[in-house]
Design a protein around this motif. Structure first.
Motif, PDB file in Angstrom:
ATOM      1  N   ARG A  62       5.072  -4.181  -6.546  1.00  0.00           N
ATOM      2  CA  ARG A  62       4.519  -5.399  -5.940  1.00  0.00           C
ATOM      3  C   ARG A  62       5.616  -6.332  -5.429  1.00  0.00           C
ATOM      4  NH1 ARG A  62      -0.916  -7.598  -7.930  1.00  0.00           N
ATOM      5  NH2 ARG A  62      -2.125  -5.702  -8.137  1.00  0.00           N
ATOM      6  N   ARG A  64       7.466  -8.647  -3.024  1.00  0.00           N
ATOM      7  CA  ARG A  64       6.870  -9.545  -2.025  1.00  0.00           C
ATOM      8  C   ARG A  64       7.336  -9.242  -0.594  1.00  0.00           C
ATOM      9  NH1 ARG A  64       4.175 -13.766  -0.540  1.00  0.00           N
ATOM     10  NH2 ARG A  64       5.067 -15.478   0.614  1.00  0.00           N
ATOM     11  N   GLU A 137      -2.330 -10.411  -4.530  1.00  0.00           N
ATOM     12  CA  GLU A 137      -1.090 -11.072  -4.130  1.00  0.00           C
ATOM     13  C   GLU A 137      -0.748 -10.611  -2.724  1.00  0.00           C
ATOM     14  OE1 GLU A 137       2.146 -10.577  -6.948  1.00  0.00           O
ATOM     15  OE2 GLU A 137       0.657 -10.117  -8.489  1.00  0.00           O
ATOM     16  N   ARG A 138      -0.088 -11.480  -1.961  1.00  0.00           N
ATOM     17  CA  ARG A 138       0.284 -11.149  -0.590  1.00  0.00           C
ATOM     18  C   ARG A 138       1.753 -10.765  -0.525  1.00  0.00           C
ATOM     19  NH1 ARG A 138       2.331 -12.451   4.073  1.00  0.00           N
ATOM     20  NH2 ARG A 138       1.173 -12.488   6.004  1.00  0.00           N
TER      21      ARG A 138
END
Length: 171
Positions: A62, A64, A137-138
């Motif tokens: 994950r 970013r 989440e982005r």
């Protein structure tokens, strides 16, 4: 994950370059990152057996912002590695992808435009981590792939070199 959390930044600066410490980090899938300061080193890697870019592993973590500089064997510029990453990430239910500039446009359409427009140097895709009821989440992927600039296909690579450039004996 607290095993390599830096207790003292100077100590980490001494330990981090050690190949033994890096092998242990890789075995434990641990990265020395704190909220106070960025890590003292950036590690580069490739994907290995499943896909060659290394992007899928970063999506699993994950991350970013993912920057991929792909130089795999793709002579027709079919974006083979990127399409494999998208397929595997969705099969594993890691994330979904969207076009940040206009989420109404399909990812397939943007990939096609990127393939056809050889003036574009990178592709930006949005990432939405999570699946089903999982927290969302982005993130972002910036994908750069080797391609010759427009007009270079007609020139042999040595045409831009001056006589004696490679030997050091210029006229």
């Amino acid at each position: 994950a607290l095993f390599f959390t830096p207790l003292a930044r100077r100590l980490m600066m001494l330990i981090q370059p050690s190949p033994l410490a890096r092998m242990l980090q890789m075995a434990l899938v641990v990265t020395p990152v704190t909220r106070d300061a960025p890590p003292p080193y950036v590690y580069l890697g490739d994907g290995g057996l499943l896909e060659n870019s290394g992007c899928l592993d970063l999506l699993r973590r994950r991350v970013r912002t993912v920057l991929v500089m792909e130089s795999g064997d793709d002579p027709e510029f079919d974006l083979i590695s990127l399409k494999i990453v998208v397929r595997l990430a969705q099969e594993e239910r890691i994330c979904s992808f969207f076009v940040p500039e206009d989420p109404r446009v399909s990812v397939a359409e943007v990939l096609e435009r990127f393939q056809q427009d050889d003036s574009r140097t990178y592709l930006h895709l949005g990432v939405l981590y999570g699946w089903g009821d999982a927290p969302r989440e982005r993130g972002d992927i910036f994908w750069m792939q080797n391609r010759l600039p427009r007009g270079w296909e007609a020139k042999p690579p040595w045409a831009t070199l001056e006589p004696g450039f490679l030997t050091g004996r210029r006229r």
